[in-house]
Design an enzyme around this catalytic site. Structure first.
Site, PDB file in Angstrom:
ATOM      1  N   GLU A   1       1.229  -2.841  -1.775  1.00 40.22           N
ATOM      2  CA  GLU A   1       0.416  -1.701  -2.696  1.00 40.22           C
ATOM      3  C   GLU A   1       1.558  -1.057  -3.387  1.00 40.22           C
ATOM      4  O   GLU A   1       2.526  -0.850  -2.721  1.00 40.22           O
ATOM      5  CB  GLU A   1      -0.280  -1.068  -1.263  1.00 40.22           C
ATOM      6  CG  GLU A   1      -0.794   0.240  -2.194  1.00 40.22           C
ATOM      7  CD  GLU A   1      -1.969   1.214  -1.423  1.00 40.22           C
ATOM      8  OE1 GLU A   1      -1.703   0.644  -0.215  1.00 40.22           O
ATOM      9  OE2 GLU A   1      -2.553   1.821  -2.041  1.00 40.22           O
TER      10      GLU A   1
ATOM     11  N   ASN B   1     -12.044  -1.942   0.344  1.00 40.64           N
ATOM     12  CA  ASN B   1     -10.976  -1.520   1.284  1.00 40.64           C
ATOM     13  C   ASN B   1     -11.460  -0.460   2.158  1.00 40.64           C
ATOM     14  O   ASN B   1     -11.635   0.711   1.762  1.00 40.64           O
ATOM     15  CB  ASN B   1      -9.745  -1.232   0.280  1.00 40.64           C
ATOM     16  CG  ASN B   1      -8.635  -0.539   1.074  1.00 40.64           C
ATOM     17  OD1 ASN B   1      -7.894  -1.512   1.919  1.00 40.64           O
ATOM     18  ND2 ASN B   1      -8.204   0.778   0.860  1.00 40.64           N
ATOM     19  N   GLU B   2     -11.389  -0.725   3.448  1.00 36.02           N
ATOM     20  CA  GLU B   2     -11.788   0.331   4.425  1.00 36.02           C
ATOM     21  C   GLU B   2     -12.769   1.152   3.818  1.00 36.02           C
ATOM     22  O   GLU B   2     -12.604   2.502   4.127  1.00 36.02           O
ATOM     23  CB  GLU B   2     -10.460   0.922   5.026  1.00 36.02           C
ATOM     24  CG  GLU B   2      -9.517   1.575   4.115  1.00 36.02           C
ATOM     25  CD  GLU B   2      -8.343   2.443   4.865  1.00 36.02           C
ATOM     26  OE1 GLU B   2      -8.107   3.557   4.669  1.00 36.02           O
ATOM     27  OE2 GLU B   2      -7.767   1.808   5.544  1.00 36.02           O
TER      28      GLU B   2
ATOM     29  N   CYS C   1      -5.357   1.693  -1.000  1.00 34.39           N
ATOM     30  CA  CYS C   1      -6.338   2.561  -1.485  1.00 34.39           C
ATOM     31  C   CYS C   1      -6.167   2.374  -3.190  1.00 34.39           C
ATOM     32  O   CYS C   1      -7.061   2.654  -4.090  1.00 34.39           O
ATOM     33  CB  CYS C   1      -5.751   3.834  -1.458  1.00 34.39           C
ATOM     34  SG  CYS C   1      -6.319   4.562   0.249  1.00 34.39           S
TER      35      CYS C   1
HETATM   36  O1  AHR Z   1      -1.278   1.522   3.749  1.00 35.35           O
HETATM   37  C1  AHR Z   1      -1.296   2.812   3.350  1.00 35.35           C
HETATM   38  C2  AHR Z   1      -2.974   3.165   3.193  1.00 35.35           C
HETATM   39  O2  AHR Z   1      -3.498   3.166   4.385  1.00 35.35           O
HETATM   40  C3  AHR Z   1      -3.723   2.390   2.256  1.00 35.35           C
HETATM   41  O3  AHR Z   1      -3.392   2.482   0.952  1.00 35.35           O
HETATM   42  C4  AHR Z   1      -4.973   2.438   2.500  1.00 35.35           C
HETATM   43  O4  AHR Z   1      -5.643   1.532   2.609  1.00 35.35           O
HETATM   44  C5  AHR Z   1      -4.888   2.999   4.230  1.00 35.35           C
HETATM   45  O5  AHR Z   1      -5.659   4.211   4.469  1.00 35.35           O
END
Ligand code: AHR
Length: 658
Positions: free
Chosen positions: A42, A382-383, A245
């Site tokens: 990321e 994503n979550e 994120c």
């Molecule tokens: O890994 C850091 C963050 O943690 C990621 O962007 C997110 O998916 C999670 O909350």
């Protein structure tokens, strides 16, 4: 969950070195996933720009904007740029006739007295150059006033001494790219780059770039060699991209649109990075797919499920009511969902489509890769919070992908924790829709990992498989050390044991530039000249380099020891069928050594030669490194003494390499 190694002197007072017997039942072996260890990439902590992406110029596109960074007025189009001989030159930022509509800002440098005046870039914490190394310099420029002429390009050290020089010519009235090569004449960790027009006049400048010729595998617009190699050394079976994120973004308009990340660099759409900076997206989807191929990892793109991050603080272009557009509540309007779904399908075509017969396959071929990238997985969401807004959009996307591309394994999402409403409702939805795999996330205390080694033992084998997409052991102070790393190693023995239900895992986050971290701990820290893998990195590496495709169950007997002791000794034995090797992983979280007798029942070794890789240290140690040495086992039954606080991998080679 709050149990910590600092309490061990009390918890294990009087504990003597232990004896253990490990009986491995080779005949009861079961097939496990061969994609267990992967990486989560990321663009957080300057992982891409200023990190893995090898570009050395910061803000090369003059697109930094205060909104990238909470309306910080110093974070603007001139960030990282300064005038040389400011008395004879002026720098303005204009948008009147840009190089490309996606890249609207450009610099206008008015030089009243030449030579001497110019524009200087300070890089990302400076520009690190190596003596003898060659750097590709390029810019787009046009003459706005005057005749134009030669522009000298200089690398400068901190005293202003020239440590590399070349030149280009800007004389066109229209945007034109100019290129030259600069060779550094000294090793300088904090250099800067200056460009000096030799003729007075007004120049428009954009996409000013300095790129090392030496990149990972020599790829143009490629990756920083040491970082890319450090990742490759993990032997990851897959790479997740672009987050996290960043994938679902802060508000609908910030969702990572993959199409804006491909094509000529000047036409890519820069994006506000929700971690408080700017993404050029020079490291976009093409570079990502290429890197996966270069290191033999499967690509695992994660796309938003039609909703942005649930914590979004930003409204979308179409929102009129602030109260309903914050968070994920707005989602992509339903009337725009067809287009969004098409974008998802187009990504699959970009990766796998025929180079001549499909639109996006053709684009991939034009970028230099006619052969498909052989994409097999795609993550949706994503979550996310599992709301009606989410469910409606996820279902549409999932059904469309399943119908058009049944060959792709879609990975759904079940919230940011190992339990709770989103976890339960996410699982319910995925089970109902028959989604093949779901992405679980949990950042937990070391004690949680010790006390939940049966977490996946309890999973229903008829439900979706699991991708443990983000996890890490967190202690207060958010650093990684032997304590956190060994609890991860211990937990991973239980993940291998459940490798029939857990198909993939990735520690998160992966990369962090010193001085620019928004999240700790991370797997690898770095600055412009050094790469600093953490203890957790070595655990991942020991698993990645020693993975197997078959799990051989074992029984560990520790003569009547209490639960607290037994839970701190972990064993996992796998067979790497392709090479015929047996791999024994032994984790000891106790302050005493464990003398073990290991019996490989049902195995007849062709070649009992072995290696031992040992990672050990005091719980607080942050700089322990694994040491590999030859190891004599002699036969199917052998002894090994696990040091206190240690993780050992014994690899028994069969020389069968098939
Ligand atoms: O890994 C850091 C963050 O943690 C990621 O962007 C997110 O998916 C999670 O909350």
């Amino acid at each position: 969950n709050a149990e910590r190694m600092a309490q061990d002197p009390v918890r294990f007072v009087g504990l003597k070195p232990l004896q253990a017997t490990v009986t491995v039942k080779a005949e009861a072996g079961k097939k496990i996933s061969d994609h267990l260890i992967g990486i989560f990439f990321e663009d957080i902590n300057y992982a891409a720009d200023g990190g893995l992406y090898a570009e050395l110029i910061q803000n090369r596109d003059f697109e930094y904007a205060p909104a990238d960074r909470g309306n910080d007025r110093n974070w603007n189009s001139t960030h990282s740029w300064a005038l040389a001989d400011a008395g004879s030159a002026t720098l303005n930022i204009e948008t009147f006739s840009p190089l490309h509509p996606n890249n609207p800002h450009y610099a206008v440098l008015e030089v009243r007295s030449a030579p001497g005046a110019g524009l200087v870039n300070s890089g990302f914490d400076g520009i690190a150059v190596k003596e003898g190394a060659r750097y590709d310099f390029s810019l787009f420029g046009k003459v706005l006033e005057g005749k134009g002429g030669k522009v000298v390009v200089k690398l400068l050290d901190t005293n202003g001494a020239v440590i590399g020089q070349s030149s280009v010519t800007i004389s066109s009235k229209d945007w034109k790219q100019q290129k030259s090569v600069v060779t550094a004449t000294a090793d300088v960790p904090v250099a800067s780059l200056a460009i000096y027009p030799q003729v007075a006049g007004k120049y428009a400048l954009d996409m000013i770039s300095l790129f090392p010729q030496e990149t990972f595998k020599g790829r143009k617009n490629g990756l920083r060699v040491d970082l890319a190699q450090t990742l490759a050394d993990l032997h990851p079976r897959f790479i997740r991209f672009p987050g996290g994120c960043v994938a679902h973004g802060d508000g609908v308009d910030n969702i990572y649109d993959w199409k804006g990340s491909i094509g000529p660099l000047e036409s890519r759409k820069p994006l506000r990075n929700l971690w408080g900076y700017h993404q050029t997206r020079g490291l976009g989807y093409f570079e990502y797919f290429q890197y996966c191929e270069d290191i033999g990892a499967e690509p695992l793109p994660v796309l938003a499920a039609g909703v942005p991050c649930q914590n979004s603080g930003t409204c979308a272009h179409h929102s009129t009511d602030e109260l309903t557009c914050m968070g994920q509540q707005g989602g992509i309007p339903m009337e725009e969902m067809d287009k969004y779904i098409q974008d998802v399908l187009d990504l699959i075509e970009y990766a796998n489509g025929d180079a001549r017969r499909t639109k996006w396959g053709k684009m991939r071929a034009e970028a230099g890769h006619p052969k498909p990238f052989n994409l097999k997985f795609i993550g949706i969401g994503n979550e996310d919070m599992i709301t009606d807004v989410f469910e409606e959009r996820f279902t549409l996307i999932y059904n469309a992908v399943r119908e058009k591309h049944p060959e792709i394994t879609v990975i759904g999402t079940v919230g940011p924790f190992y339990e709770g409403t989103d976890y339960e409702e996410g699982w319910e939805l995925a089970t109902h829709l028959g989604v093949p795999m779901v992405d679980e996330h949990y950042y937990v205390e070391p004690g949680w990992l010790i006390h939940n080694q049966d977490y996946y033992d309890r999973y229903d084998r008829n439900k979706p498989k699991v991708y443990l997409g983000e996890y890490a052991s967190h202690v207060s102070g958010r650093h990684n050390n032997i304590e956190t790393a060994l609890t991860e190693a211990l937990y991973l023995t239980s993940v291998e044991r459940n490798g029939d239900v857990v198909s993939m895992t990735s520690y998160a986050p992966l990369l962090a530039k010193e001085g620019h971290t928004q999240w700790n701990p991370d797997l690898i820290y770095f600055n412009n000249t050094e790469v600093k893998p953490t203890v957790s990195y070595y655990v991942q590496q020991m698993y990645g380099q020693h993975s197997g495709s078959e799990y051989l169950p074992s029984v560990v007997s520790l003569d009547n020891q209490p639960d607290a002791v037994r839970k701190r000794v972990g064993v996992s034995v796998v067979k790497d069928k392709a090479r015929g090797d047996y791999i024994v992983k032994l984790v000891n979280l106790l302050p005493v050594k464990v003398a073990s007798r290991i019996r490989l029942e049902g195995v007849s070794l062709v070649d009992p030669s072995a290696t031992k890789t040992l990672l050990t240290g005091e719980p607080q140690s942050k700089d322990a490194k694994p040491v590999t040495s030859p190891f004599e086992i002699g036969g199917e039954e052998f002894s090994y003494e696990m040091p206190p606080y240690s993780f050992t991998v014994i690899r028994i080679g069969q020389g069968e390499k098939k």
